[in-house]
Write a protein that holds these residues in place. Structure first.
Motif, PDB file in Angstrom:
ATOM      1  N   GLN A 269       1.896   6.744  -6.759  1.00 60.35           N
ATOM      2  CA  GLN A 269       0.872   7.743  -7.108  1.00 60.35           C
ATOM      3  C   GLN A 269       1.449   9.154  -7.022  1.00 60.35           C
ATOM      4  OE1 GLN A 269      -2.427   6.115  -4.602  1.00 60.35           O
ATOM      5  NE2 GLN A 269      -3.682   7.186  -6.114  1.00 60.35           N
ATOM      6  N   GLN A 270       2.219   9.365  -5.967  1.00 64.85           N
ATOM      7  CA  GLN A 270       2.853  10.685  -5.799  1.00 64.85           C
ATOM      8  C   GLN A 270       3.849  10.976  -6.921  1.00 64.85           C
ATOM      9  OE1 GLN A 270       4.392  10.350  -1.829  1.00 64.85           O
ATOM     10  NE2 GLN A 270       2.354  10.576  -0.913  1.00 64.85           N
TER      11      GLN A 270
ATOM     12  N   ARG B  58       1.089   4.193  -2.817  1.00 69.10           N
ATOM     13  CA  ARG B  58       0.947   5.643  -2.519  1.00 69.10           C
ATOM     14  C   ARG B  58       2.140   6.421  -3.071  1.00 69.10           C
ATOM     15  NH1 ARG B  58      -0.883   4.362   2.630  1.00 69.10           N
ATOM     16  NH2 ARG B  58       1.197   4.728   3.466  1.00 69.10           N
TER      17      ARG B  58
ATOM     18  N   GLU C 185       0.832  -1.212   0.000  1.00 71.27           N
ATOM     19  CA  GLU C 185       0.000   0.000   0.000  1.00 71.27           C
ATOM     20  C   GLU C 185       0.870   1.267   0.000  1.00 71.27           C
ATOM     21  OE1 GLU C 185      -2.755   1.714   3.379  1.00 71.27           O
ATOM     22  OE2 GLU C 185      -3.200  -0.403   2.998  1.00 71.27           O
ATOM     23  N   GLN C 186       1.936   1.193   0.795  1.00 77.33           N
ATOM     24  CA  GLN C 186       2.882   2.317   0.900  1.00 77.33           C
ATOM     25  C   GLN C 186       3.577   2.555  -0.456  1.00 77.33           C
ATOM     26  OE1 GLN C 186       5.707   1.204   3.924  1.00 77.33           O
ATOM     27  NE2 GLN C 186       7.212   2.711   3.302  1.00 77.33           N
TER      28      GLN C 186
END
Ligand SMILES: [Zn+2]
Length: 188
Positions: free
Chosen positions: A114-115, A111, A107-108
């Motif tokens: 995505q950034q 994220r 999940e990290q």
């Protein structure tokens, strides 16, 4: 780009002043050894020093977490090349304490990607049957688990010759202290 310029300038000097002379060797590892370890920067010089490995002594494969996860991946292929073409007779998988892959959540990673501008839609396209991209990007629970999983991947590979021992170890990046997690006696 700045880093590349610096490296190329240094390299010119290095070759000119024959900085390579102490490192001359051939492609076969003198110690007939293959080490699979992590890409952690702290290990670059520490690990060979702590194991008394000189230039030319061992093949060293470095991959995040010393993890071999794909039977058809390039790390596993490199292992097979090492034992069939490059005279490797023994393998050590060496994970390390304080590894970035231990506890890394998929999940990290999602994220962070995505950034960096990667859309969730694009990531979803990378899912494969039986494994989501999130699962693929997930690390491990423990360094011991990671090295044992890699040893298992090598030993159970249908193309891996059975007479090559594969050991699992950990190293402490502060001190260079090795610990044996799994040792395998030579079959020969
Ligand atoms: Zn690591």
């Amino acid at each position: 780009m700045e880093k590349l310029k610096q490296i190329l300038a240094f390299n010119e000097q290095f070759v000119e002043t024959k900085g390579y002379l102490p490192y001359m060797s051939d492609k076969f590892p003198n110690a007939r050894l293959l080490i699979v370890t992590c890409m952690d920067t702290r290990l670059t010089e520490l690990l060979p020093q702590a194991m008394n490995i000189k230039n030319g002594d061992a093949k060293i494969l470095r991959v995040a977490g010393a993890m071999i996860t794909e039977p058809y991946g390039s790390i596993m292929r490199s292992v097979l090349v090492a034992v069939t073409q490059l005279k490797v007779e023994e393998i050590m998988v060496v994970g390390h304490h304080d590894c970035g892959m231990v506890g890394l959540e998929g999940e990290q990673m999602i994220r962070s990607l995505q950034q960096k501008g990667i859309s969730v839609e694009k990531m979803k396209q990378f899912d494969k049957p039986g494994e989501t991209v999130e699962a693929w990007l997930t690390g491990v629970n423990s360094v011991e688990g990671a090295v044992l999983r890699s040893v298992q991947m090598i030993k159970e590979h249908p193309l891996f010759p059975h007479d090559i021992p594969v050991h699992a170890l950990t190293i402490t990046p502060d001190t260079g202290k090795l610990e044996v997690i799994h040792v395998e006696n030579s079959v020969s």
